[in-house]
Design a protein around this motif. Structure first.
Motif, PDB file in Angstrom:
ATOM      1  N   ALA A   1       0.823  -1.224   0.000  1.00 43.59           N
ATOM      2  CA  ALA A   1       0.000   0.000   0.000  1.00 43.59           C
ATOM      3  C   ALA A   1       0.855   1.272   0.000  1.00 43.59           C
ATOM      4  O   ALA A   1       0.610   2.183   0.780  1.00 43.59           O
ATOM      5  CB  ALA A   1      -0.973   0.007   1.181  1.00 43.59           C
TER       6      ALA A   1
ATOM      7  N   THR B   1      -3.902   0.922   7.096  1.00 41.35           N
ATOM      8  CA  THR B   1      -3.363   0.787   5.739  1.00 41.35           C
ATOM      9  C   THR B   1      -3.992   1.815   4.807  1.00 41.35           C
ATOM     10  O   THR B   1      -4.748   2.674   5.239  1.00 41.35           O
ATOM     11  CB  THR B   1      -3.543  -0.669   5.215  1.00 41.35           C
ATOM     12  N   ALA B   2      -3.617   1.722   3.506  1.00 39.74           N
ATOM     13  CA  ALA B   2      -4.132   2.586   2.436  1.00 39.74           C
ATOM     14  C   ALA B   2      -3.948   4.071   2.736  1.00 39.74           C
ATOM     15  O   ALA B   2      -4.887   4.855   2.630  1.00 39.74           O
ATOM     16  CB  ALA B   2      -5.595   2.262   2.149  1.00 39.74           C
TER      17      ALA B   2
ATOM     18  N   GLU C   1      -7.075   4.125   6.321  1.00 42.62           N
ATOM     19  CA  GLU C   1      -8.151   3.321   6.894  1.00 42.62           C
ATOM     20  C   GLU C   1      -7.616   2.517   8.068  1.00 42.62           C
ATOM     21  O   GLU C   1      -6.447   2.123   8.093  1.00 42.62           O
ATOM     22  CB  GLU C   1      -8.752   2.380   5.843  1.00 42.62           C
TER      23      GLU C   1
ATOM     24  N   THR D   1      -9.697   2.339   1.329  1.00 41.40           N
ATOM     25  CA  THR D   1      -8.946   2.907   0.201  1.00 41.40           C
ATOM     26  C   THR D   1      -9.211   4.409  -0.011  1.00 41.40           C
ATOM     27  O   THR D   1      -9.534   4.836  -1.114  1.00 41.40           O
ATOM     28  CB  THR D   1      -9.225   2.164  -1.127  1.00 41.40           C
TER      29      THR D   1
END
Lengths: 440, 173
Positions: A256, A299-300, A313, A344
């Motif tokens: 990511a 992540t993202a 997120e 995302t």
């Protein structure tokens, strides 16, 4: 009340009559209210000024029309409805003939070739009902294989003059090209023009590759590859198609990735044990810094255009939700509060909106919300829509849609931020994980 | 649809696949192993009847555990399987293992990668807690990239939410 009434009235009139303005004002299509009725325009075939320019003149005119009509904002008056043609670039425009077919805007042009084989395209944009030229004539030149870019450059100028917005046609998208069934999907990194033309492959399909992300300048691509057997962030130079691993700790997963707006820092996810957190790496020195400290999945990550904040997120609340934290890390503020799960997030290049994937009651949506989480709007709905990326002007989103079932396949789609003009991007194979590069 | 499982079973019966092919993603069709011990009379080395073989580990011990939607908690059934895996790994110390974590397709790509890692790590930590040396184990997540079953229904999703222990030959063999 009174002071507000007049601008609202004007906006209302312009929404009713897009492009119709008084003779003193330039022809202008305002996008703020959402365009319901596309503006009619004509682009008669550009005049070939040398015999070698014949095919290019035809092709360039067609790509200009595809670009403009493809936005959903403009409607081309078919060529067989034209009353007068354009026989010479310098000849006076017969405005009455174009008014008669209700063409509000007219694009005229000519294409020539020189001794070295270069193509030169020149063009003018006309406000038919005002009987005036809109902006000034321009010309662009390129080698023969760059003819599509010439067309995109002309269309970009027309789009900018008619909408007042920055354009996006002369841009490229890096994505994952997909072939094969779900359980043996072959994935390769590829780059294409925004409209799906000129696909070039950047990797083979020996290893799984995921989620490529353009650098702000479009010269480098971050992506995740299983080349080592473990997902690792790689960086690839587009010019020479050389790649290297960016994060190389043994037995660790990194994925990511995304560049900072200045291109100097990469923010990404690192998994250690059961925990996935967000880290930042200085590209030049390789120095890393942990930005999130939580036992949940973070992540993202995606930077704000000024580089001061990161939206990401996390499932720290129990389900995937969107949060914003300072770019240096620290306390995060949750911004998504609707039903379902949000993932995302991608910050708009204009800074005003965050696009996201939403999962609710077995359906997936691409949506946008303000950066404080307000005014959430869902633009799409399907079995599986995922991973939006912004056009350089922040008005269009591209994303991947996977169809249901054993024969399911993934394809790229684009949609206007008004929710209109949903359409498939014509790629030669399946596609996923698009990342829209800058205007070239 | 009904043809595919039969095909996979046929391939498995023929034992065509080599030991731990990393492209197989724990689909259970691996045949012979790297059985390093002396052959026992009447037992084909490397077959599922050879208790030191990869085939035995996959078919008799059980090489995978399944998870509920969005969960990485080991089920009671999963822990029983992992107890057997741990026992086997301790007595077959020539093998190393990579635990592959997977998710079903109902989720975004990045999140599923992290979720698969949680699942694989839960298995790894459990095996270590049962006495398997941590330096013989690694884990990796494939997120939703390598489903075993390809229908878009819970029957398939349930089999795809998995962590599979993939054996490889260790340094001493």
């Amino acid at each position: 009340m009174q002071t507000r009434l007049i601008p609202m009235l004007i906006a209302f009139l312009m929404a009713l009559l897009p492009g119709f303005v008084t003779a003193q004002e330039p022809l202008r299509l305002t996008l703020d209210q959402g365009v319901v009725e596309p503006m009619p325009y004509a682009v008669p075939n550009f005049v070939p000024e040398t015999s070698a320019a014949m095919t290019h003149a035809e092709n360039i005119s067609r790509v200009i029309a595809e670009d403009l009509t493809g936005t959903g904002l403009f409607r081309e008056i078919p060529r067989d409805a034209h009353i007068s043609g354009i026989s010479s670039f310098g000849a006076p425009v017969q405005f009455a003939d174009w008014k008669a077919v209700n063409s509000q805007a007219l694009i005229t042009g000519a294409v020539s070739t020189d001794e070295s084989g270069r193509i030169i395209v020149k063009f003018r944009v006309w406000d038919v009902f005002a009987g005036q030229e809109l902006g000034q004539g321009m010309q662009f030149a390129s080698t023969a294989d760059g003819w599509r870019r010439l067309a995109h450059k002309v269309a970009d100028q027309v789009y900018a003059r008619l909408t007042g917005e920055t354009p996006y046609f002369d841009s490229r998208v890096v994505f994952v090209s997909e072939t094969g069934p779900k359980n043996e999907r072959q994935k390769r990194l590829a780059v294409m023009d925004y409209d799906g033309s000129n696909v070039q492959y950047l990797t083979g399909s020996q290893s799984i590759v995921l989620a490529p992300r353009f650098s702000p300048g479009g010269d480098r691509v971050l992506y995740t590859s299983y080349e080592t057997g473990f997902p690792r962030v790689h960086v690839l130079t587009v010019g020479d198609v050389q790649s290297r691993i960016l994060q190389a700790n043994d037995g660790v997963m990194s994925f990511a990735p995304r560049f900072s707006p200045d291109g100097r820092t990469v923010v990404y996810s690192l998994t250690q044990g059961s925990n996935t957190d967000i880290w930042a790496m200085d590209v030049a020195s390789g120095a890393t810094r942990r930005l999130s400290v939580s036992p949940a999945i973070e992540t993202a990550p995606s930077y704000s255009p000024d580089g001061s904040q990161i939206v990401f997120e996390s499932d720290r609340s129990g389900t995937q939700q969107l949060y914003i934290m300072p770019a240096a890390g620290g306390e995060a503020t949750r911004i998504s509060f609707g039903q379902g799960r949000y993932g995302t997030p991608v910050w708009s290049p204009r800074g005003d909106l965050i696009a996201f994937t939403k999962q609710n009651q077995g359906r997936f949506h691409i949506g946008v919300m303000r950066t404080d989480g307000s005014e959430e709007r869902l633009l799409t709905a399907s079995f599986l829509d995922e991973g939006p990326t912004w056009a350089p002007n922040g008005r269009v989103l591209m994303f991947a849609r996977e169809t249901q079932g054993a024969q399911g396949a993934s394809a790229l789609y684009s949609v206007d931020i008004s929710g209109r003009n949903l359409k498939r991007v014509r790629t030669p194979a399946g596609g996923s994980d698009p990342s829209w590069g800058p205007l070239q | 649809m009904s043809i595919l499982p039969k095909t996979i079973m046929l391939v498995a019966a023929l034992g065509l696949a080599a030991c731990t092919n990393p492209n197989r993603f724990g689909s259970g069709d691996d045949g012979a192993g790297v059985g390093a011990t002396a052959p026992v009379p009447g037992i084909v080395p490397g077959s599922a009847d050879d208790p030191t073989s990869v085939a035995h580990f996959q078919q008799r011990i059980g090489d995978r555990v399944l998870f509920l939607v969005d969960q990485s908690t080991l089920s009671a059934e999963g822990r029983v399987t992992l107890d057997r895996q741990a026992e086997w790994l301790i007595s077959n110390s020539d093998y190393l293992a990579v635990i592959e974590g997977h998710a079903d397709e109902q989720g975004t790509r990045e999140y599923n990668l992290a979720l698969g890692a949680r699942r694989a790590n839960a298995v790894m930590e459990y095996l270590v807690s049962r006495g398997v040396s941590a330096n013989r184990l690694k884990f990796v997540s494939y997120g939703k990239e390598r489903p075993l079953e390809i229908c878009s229904a819970e029957a398939c999703y349930a089999k795809n939410r998995r962590a599979v222990t993939i054996l490889s030959a260790g340094l001493s063999s």
